[in-house]
Scaffold this motif. Structure first.
Motif, PDB file in Angstrom:
ATOM      1  N   TYR A 177      48.917  34.553  34.308  1.00 24.36           N
ATOM      2  CA  TYR A 177      49.008  35.940  34.956  1.00 24.36           C
ATOM      3  C   TYR A 177      50.040  35.735  36.267  1.00 24.36           C
ATOM      4  N   ARG A 178      50.766  36.597  36.510  1.00 23.86           N
ATOM      5  CA  ARG A 178      51.475  36.453  37.668  1.00 23.86           C
ATOM      6  C   ARG A 178      51.851  37.889  38.348  1.00 23.86           C
ATOM      7  N   PRO A 194      35.313  32.101  36.718  1.00 22.44           N
ATOM      8  CA  PRO A 194      34.289  30.974  36.499  1.00 22.44           C
ATOM      9  C   PRO A 194      34.752  29.889  37.423  1.00 22.44           C
ATOM     10  N   PRO A 195      33.660  29.145  37.528  1.00 25.92           N
ATOM     11  CA  PRO A 195      33.824  27.897  38.488  1.00 25.92           C
ATOM     12  C   PRO A 195      35.021  27.046  38.100  1.00 25.92           C
ATOM     13  N   GLY A 196      35.915  26.687  39.178  1.00 20.59           N
ATOM     14  CA  GLY A 196      36.963  25.762  38.814  1.00 20.59           C
ATOM     15  C   GLY A 196      38.308  26.588  38.453  1.00 20.59           C
ATOM     16  N   LEU A 197      38.162  27.904  38.353  1.00 22.59           N
ATOM     17  CA  LEU A 197      39.131  28.780  38.135  1.00 22.59           C
ATOM     18  C   LEU A 197      39.732  29.467  39.508  1.00 22.59           C
ATOM     19  N   LYS A 198      41.000  29.466  39.882  1.00 24.55           N
ATOM     20  CA  LYS A 198      41.448  30.366  41.076  1.00 24.55           C
ATOM     21  C   LYS A 198      42.765  30.755  41.219  1.00 24.55           C
ATOM     22  N   LEU A 204      54.274  35.969  50.004  1.00 22.18           N
ATOM     23  CA  LEU A 204      55.895  35.810  49.797  1.00 22.18           C
ATOM     24  C   LEU A 204      56.036  35.516  48.362  1.00 22.18           C
ATOM     25  N   GLY A 205      55.514  34.317  47.831  1.00 18.32           N
ATOM     26  CA  GLY A 205      56.047  33.546  46.524  1.00 18.32           C
ATOM     27  C   GLY A 205      55.311  34.252  45.457  1.00 18.32           C
ATOM     28  N   GLY A 206      54.410  34.927  45.651  1.00 13.21           N
ATOM     29  CA  GLY A 206      53.699  35.739  44.415  1.00 13.21           C
ATOM     30  C   GLY A 206      52.419  34.946  44.197  1.00 13.21           C
ATOM     31  N   PHE A 207      51.468  35.577  43.477  1.00 11.43           N
ATOM     32  CA  PHE A 207      50.375  34.914  42.942  1.00 11.43           C
ATOM     33  C   PHE A 207      50.223  34.697  41.362  1.00 11.43           C
ATOM     34  N   ASP A 208      49.592  33.518  41.136  1.00 16.14           N
ATOM     35  CA  ASP A 208      49.439  33.044  39.754  1.00 16.14           C
ATOM     36  C   ASP A 208      48.217  32.642  39.145  1.00 16.14           C
ATOM     37  N   LEU A 209      47.860  32.522  38.097  1.00 18.77           N
ATOM     38  CA  LEU A 209      46.548  32.286  37.430  1.00 18.77           C
ATOM     39  C   LEU A 209      47.064  31.656  36.238  1.00 18.77           C
ATOM     40  N   LYS A 210      46.298  30.604  35.930  1.00 25.32           N
ATOM     41  CA  LYS A 210      46.410  30.179  34.361  1.00 25.32           C
ATOM     42  C   LYS A 210      45.027  30.029  33.848  1.00 25.32           C
ATOM     43  N   ALA A 211      44.503  30.517  32.645  1.00 22.47           N
ATOM     44  CA  ALA A 211      43.206  30.270  32.145  1.00 22.47           C
ATOM     45  C   ALA A 211      43.298  29.798  30.901  1.00 22.47           C
ATOM     46  N   GLU A 212      42.281  29.034  30.461  1.00 25.49           N
ATOM     47  CA  GLU A 212      42.370  28.504  28.979  1.00 25.49           C
ATOM     48  C   GLU A 212      40.464  28.845  28.567  1.00 25.49           C
ATOM     49  N   ASN A 213      40.572  28.797  27.175  1.00 20.10           N
ATOM     50  CA  ASN A 213      39.066  28.986  26.483  1.00 20.10           C
ATOM     51  C   ASN A 213      38.216  30.066  27.294  1.00 20.10           C
ATOM     52  N   ILE A 214      38.588  31.102  27.353  1.00 19.35           N
ATOM     53  CA  ILE A 214      37.685  32.078  28.024  1.00 19.35           C
ATOM     54  C   ILE A 214      36.854  32.968  26.940  1.00 19.35           C
ATOM     55  N   PRO A 215      35.554  32.670  26.994  1.00 19.07           N
ATOM     56  CA  PRO A 215      34.826  33.445  25.782  1.00 19.07           C
ATOM     57  C   PRO A 215      35.084  34.833  25.772  1.00 19.07           C
ATOM     58  N   PRO A 225      30.015  49.733  32.315  1.00 26.46           N
ATOM     59  CA  PRO A 225      31.370  49.889  31.772  1.00 26.46           C
ATOM     60  C   PRO A 225      32.114  48.643  31.756  1.00 26.46           C
ATOM     61  N   SER A 226      33.016  48.632  30.660  1.00 29.05           N
ATOM     62  CA  SER A 226      34.003  47.162  30.405  1.00 29.05           C
ATOM     63  C   SER A 226      34.565  46.933  31.799  1.00 29.05           C
ATOM     64  N   GLU A 227      34.967  47.980  32.469  1.00 25.67           N
ATOM     65  CA  GLU A 227      35.878  47.411  33.671  1.00 25.67           C
ATOM     66  C   GLU A 227      34.826  46.853  34.755  1.00 25.67           C
ATOM     67  N   ASN A 228      33.464  46.659  34.775  1.00 28.60           N
ATOM     68  CA  ASN A 228      32.892  46.312  35.749  1.00 28.60           C
ATOM     69  C   ASN A 228      32.160  44.863  35.218  1.00 28.60           C
ATOM     70  N   VAL A 229      32.445  44.273  34.209  1.00 29.20           N
ATOM     71  CA  VAL A 229      31.839  43.143  33.596  1.00 29.20           C
ATOM     72  C   VAL A 229      33.012  42.176  33.256  1.00 29.20           C
ATOM     73  N   GLY A 230      32.455  40.859  33.251  1.00 29.60           N
ATOM     74  CA  GLY A 230      33.643  39.931  32.762  1.00 29.60           C
ATOM     75  C   GLY A 230      34.323  39.292  34.016  1.00 29.60           C
ATOM     76  N   TYR A 231      35.068  38.438  33.747  1.00 33.72           N
ATOM     77  CA  TYR A 231      35.944  37.570  34.689  1.00 33.72           C
ATOM     78  C   TYR A 231      37.281  38.619  34.755  1.00 33.72           C
ATOM     79  N   ARG A 232      37.580  38.687  36.285  1.00 37.20           N
ATOM     80  CA  ARG A 232      38.692  39.516  36.388  1.00 37.20           C
ATOM     81  C   ARG A 232      39.195  39.338  38.024  1.00 37.20           C
ATOM     82  N   VAL A 233      40.435  39.718  38.284  1.00 39.34           N
ATOM     83  CA  VAL A 233      40.903  39.731  39.767  1.00 39.34           C
ATOM     84  C   VAL A 233      41.435  41.135  39.966  1.00 39.34           C
ATOM     85  N   GLU A 234      41.109  41.775  40.812  1.00 36.50           N
ATOM     86  CA  GLU A 234      41.618  42.969  41.301  1.00 36.50           C
ATOM     87  C   GLU A 234      42.406  43.058  42.703  1.00 36.50           C
TER      88      GLU A 234
END
Length: 655
Positions: A177-178, A194-198, A204-215, A225-234
């Motif tokens: 994600y960028r 999840p722990p360890g993921l940030k 100025l440079g933008g925000f990034d996230l890389k994730a692997e093996n997400i159940p 509602p599905s919008e309110n559960v699970g790992y997410r960044v708003e």
């Protein structure tokens, strides 16, 4: 520059839609031999499909969001559920471009998508309408890899901070994600990861996230509602120093606009004078006003009129008076009209803007106005605030539809002020379901008779609004289809009449004819289900473990009274044991069974008062419903000949 700030691409149950492709991707990914041959993933052994890759880029400087995804289809269900791609956008503000897709079979054969997406409406509020471009991937087979990309473009006048739904309906092997924000506006975020993921990066440079093996997200009945559960960044843009400052100032601006719309001018005052009498109490005035606005055409449930149609017909919606004059309006406009008329009747009345609880939950820290969906009304009657939902067609006087109860949002105060507030919780007596049956059983097991089902509150509202989208005969068929699965094998139900389908001041009553056969005859005995309406009901919450909280939607009470007239020459030999299942203060259950001469009668009542449960409370909730279901599976035994009088009336203790 005026900024419209909203959440981009709300999460849907179809996993194909949940992401966004890498902007500027010019080539497809060559699948590996392992990906082509893959039939299951040991890290997600029960998956029907999974994301091999999901890349999301949101670039505010280019005014573009983009999505690139690769999905492996592993089962027939995966093929059925994930062959369609749905690309959401806000009508009049955004557009979809550069749509490409291809299907790759397990032997490497490539089938490109060559068609055109079609449009459909997803969600609408008073401020915006979310549409979707939809297309089906070509020639999808079990084992196929689906690969697609698209871009969402929007005006430079429109800011669109993204939500990264890191956890999806299916397993995600790799995702990135960028977000490149607009440097002119401050940006903040809320993160559940999840722990360890940030998230890395900066403004100025933008925000990034890389994730692997997400159940995959848990798939559980009565989940939030599905919008309110699970790992997410708003992410959200803000001009304010704090959430309190945002809601205070934006709320005051909103309240001022609302007051302009609901101002009770001369036309409104004249209309109210014709509706109410000077001798009416405040309650009576409000009941008459509510009934009057409920008679108007609610275009949310009929058909939205285009701007060109409104112009051709000379219609306008600049004020509540316009809505009354043209006798139609949107759900929010009708709510505004109700408030205007209440004020014209010299009652203190306010608007409140709430989140639809079936779609999402209000998040106070998130400084975005568009998490709010619908207007409701608050009116002071005899010194007490009452809540109303006139925008919900056929909602009963003094009640809120469950999607607006126990919700939150922004409400008006006096002098154009506003504050954050919550709506009240309903009580179980608000939704009352009474089921009565008088049935005759013959010696060969044939059964015939009539059922009467009366309902109020959210259950009645559900059927009344369903009927708005079909005709009465289709509604009867849907009612039969919902009732039939719980009936005993061999029993057929057919609804003959639904009364008060368009009158929310009365209970909705369905009359249902019963025919067919029931029970099993062995020698001189007939074995029958001890309950009628729940003869084949499946228990709620069959699984022992639970990952999500539980939301039962709305509290209710169900009361059954059933009389079974016995065949000539038969008597009751034994009945189920009387039962009480307490789960106080959340719920309770009681049932009593009696043999009375030539008839068997039983009464059953279940009350559910609390609807929200954390996962730690799930075992006790499940235990309650398991016990209720076990009790409902009790057996009635009839026998030919004479049984000692009184023995079967002891709650099943006779043998």
């Amino acid at each position: 520059m005026s900024y419209a700030i909203r959440r981009i691409l709300p999460f849907l149950s179809l996993a194909l839609l949940s992401g966004i492709p890498a902007l500027g991707a010019t080539t497809w990914t060559q699948p590996t031999p392992e990906e082509l041959k893959m039939t299951a993933d040991p890290k997600a052994p029960d998956a029907e499909a999974e994301f091999l890759n999901l890349d999301v880029v949101s670039d505010e400087r280019e005014h573009t969001h983009s999505v690139y995804a690769r999905i492996k289809i592993l089962t027939e269900k995966g093929k059925n559920d994930y062959s369609d791609v749905q690309m959401e956008y806000i009508a009049s503000e955004e557009s979809i471009h550069a749509v490409e897709g291809r299907t790759i079979h397990s032997d490497g054969t490539v089938v490109p998508f060559t068609g055109q997406p079609f449009d459909k409406e997803i969600h609408k509020t008073s401020d915006y309408k979310i549409m979707a471009k939809v297309f089906s991937m070509p020639d999808v087979q079990v084992g196929s890899i689906l690969e697609y990309r698209y871009e969402l473009h929007y005006s430079a006048e429109f800011i669109s901070a993204p939500i990264w739904y890191v956890q999806r309906a299916i397993y995600v092997r790799e995702s990135s994600y960028r977000f490149v924000p607009d440097n002119e506006v401050g940006v903040a975020s809320t993160q559940i990861l999840p722990p360890g993921l940030k998230v890395t990066g900066a403004m100025l440079g933008g925000f990034d996230l890389k994730a692997e093996n997400i159940p995959a997200l848990p798939r559980e009945d009565y989940a939030p509602p599905s919008e309110n559960v699970g790992y997410r960044v708003e992410f959200f843009y803000t001009f304010y120093t704090s959430a309190d400052d945002f809601w205070k100032k934006e709320g005051e601006s909103w309240s001022n606009r609302v007051n302009d719309f609901v101002a009770p001018n001369g036309k409104i005052k004249q209309a109210v004078e014709q509706i109410v009498s000077p001798s009416d109490s405040d309650q009576q005035k409000l009941e008459k006003i509510y009934a009057a606005v409920m008679q108007l055409e609610n275009t949310r449930f009929t058909r939205e009129h285009s701007r060109s149609e409104e112009k051709a017909e000379g219609q306008k919606s600049k004020s509540a008076a316009d809505i009354w004059e043209q006798k139609r309006g949107t759900d929010d406009e009708i709510t505004g009209l109700f408030v205007a008329m209440a004020r014209a009747a010299r009652l203190k009345a306010y608007m409140m803007y709430v989140t639809d609880r079936d779609r999402s939950s209000f998040i106070r820290q998130e400084q975005t106005w568009n998490q709010l969906d619908d207007y409701i009304a608050i009116v002071v009657v005899d010194g007490k605030e009452m809540y109303f939902d006139p925008g919900e067609r056929y909602c009963e006087f003094g009640k809120l539809k469950w999607t607006h109860a126990m919700s939150a949002g922004v409400r008006q105060l006096d002098d154009n002020k506003a504050e954050l507030a919550s709506t009240p919780a309903p009580v179980f007596t608000d939704t009352d379901i009474s089921r009565k049956a008088v049935l005759q059983i013959d010696a060969d097991g044939t059964v015939h008779g009539t059922i009467s089902i009366s309902m109020t509150g959210d259950e009645a509202l559900r059927w009344r609004q369903a009927a708005l989208r079909s005709d009465e005969e289709e509604t009867k068929t849907k009612f039969d289809n919902e009732l039939q699965p719980n009936m005993a094998p061999g029993v057929t139900v057919k609804t003959s009449k639904i009364a008060a389908l368009t009158d929310s001041t009365q209970p909705l009553v369905a009359t249902v004819d019963v025919s067919g056969s029931i029970g099993t005859k062995t020698g001189h005995r007939i074995f029958l289900p001890g309950t009628f309406f729940e003869a084949q009901a499946k228990p709620l919450f069959a699984t022992a473990n639970r990952e999500s909280p539980v939301d039962l939607r709305y509290p209710y009470v169900v009361e059954d009274q059933v009389k079974l007239v016995l065949p000539a020459g038969f008597a009751v030999e034994s009945v189920p044991q009387d039962a009480q299942v307490p789960f106080m203060p959340n719920a309770d259950f009681v049932a009593k069974y009696r043999g009375a001469g030539a008839a068997y009668v039983y009464a059953r009542r279940v009350r559910v008062a609390n609807t929200l449960y954390e996962t730690k409370d799930y075992p006790a909730l499940r235990d309650f419903f398991q016990k209720v279901n076990a009790q409902d599976q009790g057996q009635l035994v009839l026998t030919a000949g004479t049984v000692a009088a009184g023995r079967p009336s002891d709650g099943g203790k006779s043998q």
